[in-house]
Write a protein that holds these residues in place. Sequence first.
Motif, mmCIF file in Angstrom:
data_model
loop_
_atom_site.group_PDB
_atom_site.id
_atom_site.type_symbol
_atom_site.label_atom_id
_atom_site.label_comp_id
_atom_site.label_asym_id
_atom_site.label_seq_id
_atom_site.Cartn_x
_atom_site.Cartn_y
_atom_site.Cartn_z
ATOM 1 N N LEU A 177 -20.090 -2.472 12.086
ATOM 2 C CA LEU A 177 -19.757 -3.246 10.899
ATOM 3 C C LEU A 177 -20.399 -2.603 9.682
ATOM 4 C CD1 LEU A 177 -20.176 -6.917 12.194
ATOM 5 C CD2 LEU A 177 -18.094 -5.553 12.053
ATOM 6 N N ARG A 178 -19.577 -2.258 8.698
ATOM 7 C CA ARG A 178 -20.092 -1.567 7.507
ATOM 8 C C ARG A 178 -19.616 -2.182 6.204
ATOM 9 N NH1 ARG A 178 -19.641 4.902 8.831
ATOM 10 N NH2 ARG A 178 -20.292 4.840 11.017
ATOM 11 N N GLY A 179 -18.528 -2.924 6.229
ATOM 12 C CA GLY A 179 -17.904 -3.387 4.993
ATOM 13 C C GLY A 179 -16.642 -2.590 4.718
ATOM 14 N N PHE A 180 -15.964 -2.890 3.618
ATOM 15 C CA PHE A 180 -14.717 -2.230 3.257
ATOM 16 C C PHE A 180 -14.917 -1.317 2.049
ATOM 17 C CE2 PHE A 180 -11.902 -5.904 4.993
ATOM 18 C CZ PHE A 180 -12.081 -5.409 6.271
ATOM 19 N N ALA A 181 -14.140 -0.264 2.009
ATOM 20 C CA ALA A 181 -14.146 0.649 0.862
ATOM 21 C C ALA A 181 -12.768 1.268 0.736
ATOM 22 C CB ALA A 181 -15.200 1.733 1.042
ATOM 23 N N THR A 182 -12.424 1.663 -0.453
ATOM 24 C CA THR A 182 -11.167 2.374 -0.673
ATOM 25 C C THR A 182 -11.432 3.519 -1.644
ATOM 26 O OG1 THR A 182 -8.872 2.188 -1.448
ATOM 27 C CG2 THR A 182 -10.495 0.776 -2.520
ATOM 28 N N ASN A 183 -10.842 4.676 -1.388
ATOM 29 C CA ASN A 183 -11.069 5.858 -2.220
ATOM 30 C C ASN A 183 -9.753 6.578 -2.479
ATOM 31 O OD1 ASN A 183 -14.167 6.264 -2.481
ATOM 32 N ND2 ASN A 183 -13.870 5.801 -0.321
ATOM 33 N N GLY A 184 -9.681 7.264 -3.596
ATOM 34 C CA GLY A 184 -8.511 8.065 -3.918
ATOM 35 C C GLY A 184 -8.925 9.376 -4.554
ATOM 36 N N LEU A 185 -7.988 10.292 -4.644
ATOM 37 C CA LEU A 185 -8.245 11.588 -5.276
ATOM 38 C C LEU A 185 -7.815 11.550 -6.735
ATOM 39 C CD1 LEU A 185 -7.033 14.061 -2.498
ATOM 40 C CD2 LEU A 185 -9.341 13.235 -2.945
ATOM 41 N N TYR A 186 -8.570 12.244 -7.605
ATOM 42 C CA TYR A 186 -8.266 12.327 -9.027
ATOM 43 C C TYR A 186 -8.082 13.796 -9.403
ATOM 44 C CZ TYR A 186 -9.511 7.410 -9.252
ATOM 45 O OH TYR A 186 -9.527 6.054 -9.051
ATOM 46 N N PRO A 212 -5.072 8.995 -11.541
ATOM 47 C CA PRO A 212 -5.365 10.318 -10.966
ATOM 48 C C PRO A 212 -4.906 11.478 -11.841
ATOM 49 C CG PRO A 212 -4.554 8.858 -9.260
ATOM 50 C CD PRO A 212 -4.395 8.125 -10.550
ATOM 51 N N PHE A 213 -3.889 11.261 -12.696
ATOM 52 C CA PHE A 213 -3.406 12.322 -13.575
ATOM 53 C C PHE A 213 -4.203 12.402 -14.871
ATOM 54 C CE2 PHE A 213 0.168 10.936 -10.985
ATOM 55 C CZ PHE A 213 0.662 12.136 -10.505
ATOM 56 N N LEU A 214 -4.920 11.313 -15.195
ATOM 57 C CA LEU A 214 -5.566 11.216 -16.505
ATOM 58 C C LEU A 214 -7.080 11.287 -16.452
ATOM 59 C CD1 LEU A 214 -3.444 8.268 -17.957
ATOM 60 C CD2 LEU A 214 -3.092 10.711 -18.337
#
Length: 616
Positions: A177-186, A212-214
């Motif tokens: 059990l760690r919790g939730f996270a979300t990540n994206g590329l920029y 991500p484009f800006l």
Amino acid sequence: MRTLWRIFSGLFKWTWRLLNFTREFILNLFLIVLILVGVGIYVQFKNAPAQTPQGALLVDITGVVVDKPTVNNKLRQLGREIFGASSNRRQENSLFDIVNTIRQAKTDSNITGMVLDLSDFVGADQPYLQYIGKALREFRDSGKPIFAIGDSYSQTQYYLASFATSISLTPQGNVDLRGFATNGLYYKSLLEKLDVTSHVFRVGTYKSAVEPFLRDDMSPEAREADMRWVGGLWQNYLNTVAVNRQITPQQLFPGASAIIAGLQAVQGDPARYALENKLVDEVASRSFIEQKLVKTFGWDTKNQSFNYTSIYDYTEKPTTQSGAEIAVIFASGAIVDGPETPGVVGGDTTAAQIRQARLDPKIKAIVLRVNSPGGSVTASEKIRAELMAVRLAGKPIVVSMGGMAASGGYWISTPANAIIASPSTLTGSIGIFGVITTFENTLGSIGVHTDGVATSPLADLSITKTLPPEFAQMMQISIERGYKNFVDLVAQSRKKSPEEIDKIAQGHVWTGDDAKTNGLVDQLGDFDDAVKKAAELAKLGQYQLNWFEEQPSLLDMMLNRVNAAAHAWLPARLQAMLPAPVAQLAEVVQAQPALLNTFNDPQHRYALCMACGEVK
């Protein structure tokens, strides 16, 4: 010379004939083998006596759970007969087949309990886990025990395991059990280094799909919005699991510091930590756990194990429903123009299915199952317009929202008589953006330039030239008009003013709980509630569900399994050759949503929620 030519031409002619004969021989041989295999399978299935299930139902889900798998479960079962069981973690499983199987086993006198072995279960959206959990609770409440066994439990696996009567863990295992996270590329710095120009047009303070484009990081507005819904999903997770384990959410996950202190107190033994904090009921070896299962379900001499029937081998009985029909139509994946392909919603295909349901006199209502982050505005409007035709024809529409129904996914939901969402559904994200990328600077840096003539700046469009300012102005006008249309559609369907909707729009992502509070959905519930509501609106006593699904062929199934096997084999061996940081980067890139595959709107307008990505 002529003699030499005859010899050469004769040799070439006979060689060519030999090659043709060899080709035809191989193809004919392959055809004969296929025919023999087909006949053998037919005879086997026709003559094989139906095996009576006994003992436990083994829920050994492999891969992921989705609304509509690429290959349906009947063909997958046939594949297991031909190729044997698969441990492919890319395998897709139908949510509805899993739930129906558990519910059937609940009333099957030959099934005396259940064993959850989720070691190969990769995951599912939280609403799907809740729906499966509902079926598990029904099974347990019928008086039949559920045993969860595992060497370790991921967060997703532990969610389902928490519905068990008893959870067993091996001594070297842990509950992760760690919790939730979300990540994206920029990509801003990358695009600058490549001299690529991205022209972005958007409406909505929280419309973060274009960030991500800006930017090279999240904007404060996007961070605030994402933190809200990610935190909401985590709280829903904790509340459900804590109730199942009869402990408090704080006991279940006391925070990183408390967990570290707890592990230090037990000399770093995660299994002991899990036992002492009531995350599991016992820590025992595999052999000890097996003895307990044998004592409960009996011994299978043939398989040298306790008596069980895998959920993949358990045969569902045909439904006995009769009467009028309720159509179940799926909108699963990003919405794109054109026909449907695996993993995306084709505007043409879905609109055609809706039209077919409208014109079929046997179909009295439609349940539209939406699990989509949105996509093309043009395709979304095509689907919405067809749904409006259904409503004007007098057939009720109920939208059942899955893991997400955001942006374009909400756009197509607006004609519904009722919208039903899970508390953990991601919805809203009412906003529009456009992206046009040009490469004039990139090409200029290597000495390539574009020039020509045009009768108007609006005609002088090329990805190799600077975007004319007049066209940029027209694009922004189009985006703003599209946003106004979106807001007006929502306001009309939700019986609110455009100003009220604008306050909760602006691209803001909401969980189902918040969406209900803000009036974007009518009811919190699951697929069962949606079907019940559709029957109620259509005034149906008896009814049957008509699932609008394309049935892939046996060849599709065989090719799918070969492709899955290649995917399962190749990346592991390639990544093993890479340095660890490179392998991790490859994994992140692979998980990043495929933007370019969904960008095919003819007007370059998109209602797409990129924030609604994978949560880990």
